[in-house]
Design a protein around this motif. Structure first.
Motif, mmCIF file in Angstrom:
data_model
loop_
_atom_site.group_PDB
_atom_site.id
_atom_site.type_symbol
_atom_site.label_atom_id
_atom_site.label_comp_id
_atom_site.label_asym_id
_atom_site.label_seq_id
_atom_site.Cartn_x
_atom_site.Cartn_y
_atom_site.Cartn_z
ATOM 1 N N ASN A 1 0.910 -1.428 -0.087
ATOM 2 C CA ASN A 1 -0.070 -0.008 0.018
ATOM 3 C C ASN A 1 1.014 1.260 0.049
ATOM 4 O OD1 ASN A 1 -1.943 1.948 1.538
ATOM 5 N ND2 ASN A 1 -3.121 0.711 0.320
ATOM 6 N N VAL A 2 0.145 2.575 -0.222
ATOM 7 C CA VAL A 2 1.129 3.495 -0.476
ATOM 8 C C VAL A 2 1.476 4.084 0.896
ATOM 9 C CG1 VAL A 2 0.865 6.175 -1.234
ATOM 10 C CG2 VAL A 2 -0.093 4.409 -2.652
ATOM 11 N N HIS A 3 2.699 4.584 1.249
ATOM 12 C CA HIS A 3 3.103 5.069 2.274
ATOM 13 C C HIS A 3 4.262 6.008 1.995
ATOM 14 C CE1 HIS A 3 6.531 2.332 2.057
ATOM 15 N NE2 HIS A 3 5.713 1.179 1.729
ATOM 16 N N ARG A 4 4.638 6.675 3.044
ATOM 17 C CA ARG A 4 5.888 7.776 2.875
ATOM 18 C C ARG A 4 7.231 7.382 2.351
ATOM 19 N NH1 ARG A 4 2.928 12.009 4.684
ATOM 20 N NH2 ARG A 4 1.827 11.729 6.635
ATOM 21 N N HIS A 5 7.308 6.159 2.362
ATOM 22 C CA HIS A 5 8.539 5.617 1.677
ATOM 23 C C HIS A 5 8.664 5.033 0.525
ATOM 24 C CE1 HIS A 5 11.519 4.793 5.302
ATOM 25 N NE2 HIS A 5 10.632 4.869 6.018
#
Length: 286
Positions: free
Chosen positions: A27-31
């Protein structure tokens, strides 16, 4: 106590940001972005959505529709329909005078008030967001005029979609899986934003159920395969105290799943809702 619109909006934004901080595999995340989106996409969608989620003068269905339109206008795609569907009833529940009731009891009371107008508005939001599969239920398809209340409509999809199941079951999984996972991580001192409570909630859902989003796109067998990979990661993390090593483990699976185009999006939606419920409950105690 009942919460003000500003308090509800702040709790919602904090939940969205905490979920983006977590290194959620697939899933999309800051990394790492993925699936044509980045963390900025979700930040913009959350900012556009928050004022509508926290509108006490609107019914749940109206909040869902207005928030979905605002999100679509902000980012041009379906970034957070599941989040909106889950968080609108929680916000409405937190605005009610507590009178000794828990947030879970207040959610049950809110769900009992939902009618055909709520269904009409929620169906319009789902049709706008075009999530692929959600809402296709024969005579009660989202593109047809509704003849039943929103909870009854969601019951028709509850066997194949975990967001719909929350309406059908009084948000059982939020209160019995998500919130306990958050509390357990906090009690264990896992307070790192990337691998702490938010990731614990995400994995709790991803391990407990084949993800609805993956199942709709790729079938149950593939969703179950991803569930098993999540279970293996959760087991490895439980034996790994080092923060950097935990993050590396999560990011390795993240890269693998994104390479295959597998996104446990429903698990992420449930994570935001659990964090939101935690934030609302804490704000009510202040």
């Amino acid at each position: 106590m009942s919460l003000s619109p500003d308090a509800v909006a702040a709790a919602f934004l904090a939940a969205c940001r905490a979920e983006l901080d977590a290194a959620k595999p697939g899933n999309v995340h800051r990394h790492a972005g993925g699936h044509g989106m980045t963390a900025d996409t979700f930040e913009a969608a959350a900012a556009a959505t928050a004022p509508w989620i926290a509108r006490p003068d609107l019914r749940v269905g109206a909040r869902i529709l207005a928030a979905t339109r605002a999100s679509w206008d902000a980012v041009g795609l379906n970034a957070n329909l599941g989040i909106v569907l889950l968080c609108a009833p929680l916000a409405a529940a937190a605005e009610r005078p507590a009178s000794g009731r828990s947030l879970r009891q207040a959610v049950t009371a809110v769900l009992a008030t939902l009618d055909q107008q709520d269904t009409r508005d929620a169906f319009a939001a789902i049709a706008l967001a075009t999530p692929g599969g959600l809402g296709e239920a024969g005579e009660h398809d989202v593109r047809s005029p509704p003849t039943i209340g929103l909870v009854a409509a969601m019951c028709l999809a509850a066997d194949r979609d975990l967001v719909a199941r929350q309406y059908a079951g009084g948000f059982r999984e939020i209160f019995e899986i998500g919130l306990p996972a958050i509390a357990a991580a906090q009690a264990a001192g896992q307070d790192d934003p990337e691998t702490g409570a938010a990731l614990a909630a995400y994995l709790a859902f991803a391990v407990a159920f084949p993800d609805s989003h993956i199942q709709r796109k790729f079938g149950l067998a593939e969703a179950e395969s991803v569930r098993r990979r999540m279970a293996a990661l959760a087991d490895d993390l439980s034996r790994t105290p080092d923060r950097d090593e935990r993050l590396a483990m999560a990011l390795r699976l993240d890269a693998e799943l994104k390479h295959k185009g597998r996104n446990p999006g429903t698990s992420a939606d449930l994570t935001v809702a659990s964090l939101f419920a935690r934030n609302l409950a804490e704000a009510q105690r202040e």
